[in-house]
Design a protein around this motif. Structure first.
Motif, PDB file in Angstrom:
ATOM      1  N   GLN A 115       0.824  -1.200   0.000  1.00  0.00           N
ATOM      2  CA  GLN A 115       0.000   0.000   0.000  1.00  0.00           C
ATOM      3  C   GLN A 115       0.863   1.256   0.000  1.00  0.00           C
ATOM      4  OE1 GLN A 115      -0.700   2.055   3.007  1.00  0.00           O
ATOM      5  NE2 GLN A 115      -2.171   3.361   1.985  1.00  0.00           N
ATOM      6  N   LEU A 230      -5.104  -1.407   8.089  1.00  0.00           N
ATOM      7  CA  LEU A 230      -4.336  -2.603   7.766  1.00  0.00           C
ATOM      8  C   LEU A 230      -3.536  -3.112   8.951  1.00  0.00           C
ATOM      9  CD1 LEU A 230      -2.837  -1.543   4.303  1.00  0.00           C
ATOM     10  CD2 LEU A 230      -4.984  -2.722   4.760  1.00  0.00           C
ATOM     11  N   CYS A 235      -5.530  -9.446  10.531  1.00  0.00           N
ATOM     12  CA  CYS A 235      -6.138  -8.435   9.667  1.00  0.00           C
ATOM     13  C   CYS A 235      -6.340  -9.006   8.272  1.00  0.00           C
ATOM     14  CB  CYS A 235      -5.236  -7.196   9.609  1.00  0.00           C
ATOM     15  SG  CYS A 235      -5.844  -5.891   8.552  1.00  0.00           S
ATOM     16  N   SER A 374       0.509  -9.333   6.640  1.00  0.00           N
ATOM     17  CA  SER A 374       1.394  -8.173   6.805  1.00  0.00           C
ATOM     18  C   SER A 374       2.477  -8.499   7.815  1.00  0.00           C
ATOM     19  CB  SER A 374       0.599  -6.945   7.268  1.00  0.00           C
ATOM     20  OG  SER A 374       0.278  -7.049   8.655  1.00  0.00           O
TER      21      SER A 374
END
Length: 427
Positions: A115, A230, A235, A374
């Protein structure tokens, strides 16, 4: 914890490396595994890398730990890293070396990093505005006297804030806050630059420049909100909604409306600037963002969404499922009691609780939600490392301290005290 990892049918890892205050490269690894009817996320280890941070050194440290504690590589179904070459090299990167010993491990590029990369590019005009805004901020913040005089000026003018925020290219997340603060103190900055006779005052007097800076403030605020969403444990975020918003915003700007960008709207109303002066730049940036998000995330498919939203999708033939698994999925989808249960418990608890009736479906579902998306936990670990290993304790070996700091277990002080022999006063 290690016993639970060894007993778990699957596990996944996330890892990252960073340099501490003593210029020592630290490899940090977290693990996600199944324990009873829940998914556990735990700090696995933090190990210093003696020399280089190449893939071979990182894999050696990781593999040595796995082998030493007799963890089965074949149960690893996911590895999450950033996009650095040492991690993702096509021939000898860390991911390739891990997949050589753990063929079932699927690599995922950290969604927070993707992102950030997707939002980095912008049209030349906006990049110039951003660079000039940073120069203005640094002129005031980098000089102690300027900072004091500016604070005094803000206080005299009754401003809500008395200081600007310092911009850092490394810590890109506060960029929206930095620009928002500059917009809030626009009049104070203009007056201060005029008083010190700075050539940068021409930018604050240019209505078009101020409008583009206001747009940057608004769009980065939106991106910061997305980035914050995020962050967190377990998540799972889909980006189709944000891409649709970009399309919607682009259409609205083409129609002459900027109500979704309140700071830009206020500037346009206050200065009387014609929107068409910045309209094309804004449209180009929004389209560029849409394209970049498509490049980094691709178009989302419905291949594995049956795992998370089982009862909201029609039961149709799906890729990756055998006929027997599809029949089991039909049976599961038709069970109203299980539908109610899925709304009452966590996703992991639901699938693990139906393992007895639907073992093959549960196995496939676990492989979908066990992998990390992530490296958020590693970033949190590095923040803790920064606090623990300071310049006053630069020779500290931090693994034990980090394990204690990051542990979610509560010490049983009373039991520990009761297990010790009673102390006797000296005679």
């Amino acid at each position: 914890m290690l016993d639970a990892i060894r007993e778990s049918p699957f596990f996944s890892i996330q890892l990252d490396e960073s340099t501490d205050v003593a210029n020592c490269a630290q490899l940090m690894v977290y693990v996600r595994f199944i324990k009873e009817l829940s998914v556990q996320e735990k700090f696995l280890f933090c190990h210093p890398l003696p020399a280089r941070t190449r893939a071979a050194e990182i894999f050696k440290a990781l593999n040595d730990f796995i082998q030493e504690h007799h963890i089965d590589w074949s149960r690893c179904c996911g590895i999450c890293t950033d996009g650095a070459r040492a991690m993702t090299g096509r021939h000898s990167g860390l991911v390739k070396q891990v997949q050589a010993v753990a063929p079932a491990a699927v690599w995922s590029h950290c969604i927070i990093h993707r992102q950030a990369l997707a939002t980095k590019r912008m049209p030349k005009e906006l990049r110039t505005v951003l660079d000039e805004a940073v120069k203005i901020i640094n002129l005031i913040k980098s000089c102690a006297m300027n900072a004091r005089l500016f604070s005094f000026l803000c206080n005299e003018m009754g401003a809500h804030f008395h200081q600007l925020l310092l911009h850092s290219e490394v810590r890109w997340l506060p960029r929206g806050k930095v620009l928002t603060r500059l917009c809030d103190l626009r009049e104070e900055v203009l007056l201060f630059l005029a008083e010190i006779d700075s050539p940068l005052v021409k930018h604050m007097e240019d209505a078009k420049w101020v409008a583009m800076q206001a747009y940057l403030s608004d769009i980065f605020d939106r991106i910061n909100t997305l980035n914050t969403s995020l962050q967190g444990k377990e998540c799972h975020v889909f980006f189709s909604a944000f891409r649709k918003k970009l399309d919607l915003w682009c259409t609205r700007v083409e129609q002459g409306s900027v109500e979704m960008f309140p700071t830009l709207e206020d500037v346009v109303e206050q200065t009387g600037l014609q929107l068409n002066c910045v309209q094309q730049v804004v449209i180009a940036h929004l389209k560029g963002l849409r394209e970049q998000f498509g490049d980094y995330f691709g178009e989302e498919t419905l291949a594995n969404q049956w795992v998370r939203i089982l009862f909201s999708f029609p039961v149709t033939p799906r890729d990756g499922l055998t006929l027997q698994e599809e029949e089991a999925l039909v049976e599961l989808n038709s069970n109203m009691d299980l539908k109610q249960k899925m709304g009452e418990v966590s996703l992991a608890h639901f699938w693990l609780s139906v393992e007895t009736e639907f073992p093959h479906l549960t196995k496939k579902a676990v492989k979908v939600f066990i992998p990390f998306t992530s490296t958020y936990l590693c970033e949190c670990g590095f923040s803790a490392l920064t606090m623990i290993k300071s310049k006053y304790r630069s020779r500290l070996r931090v693994e034990d301290d980090l394990r204690l700091f990051l542990s979610t277990a509560h010490p049983r002080i009373n039991r520990l005290c009761a297990s010790k022999a009673q102390t006797h006063c000296s005679h």
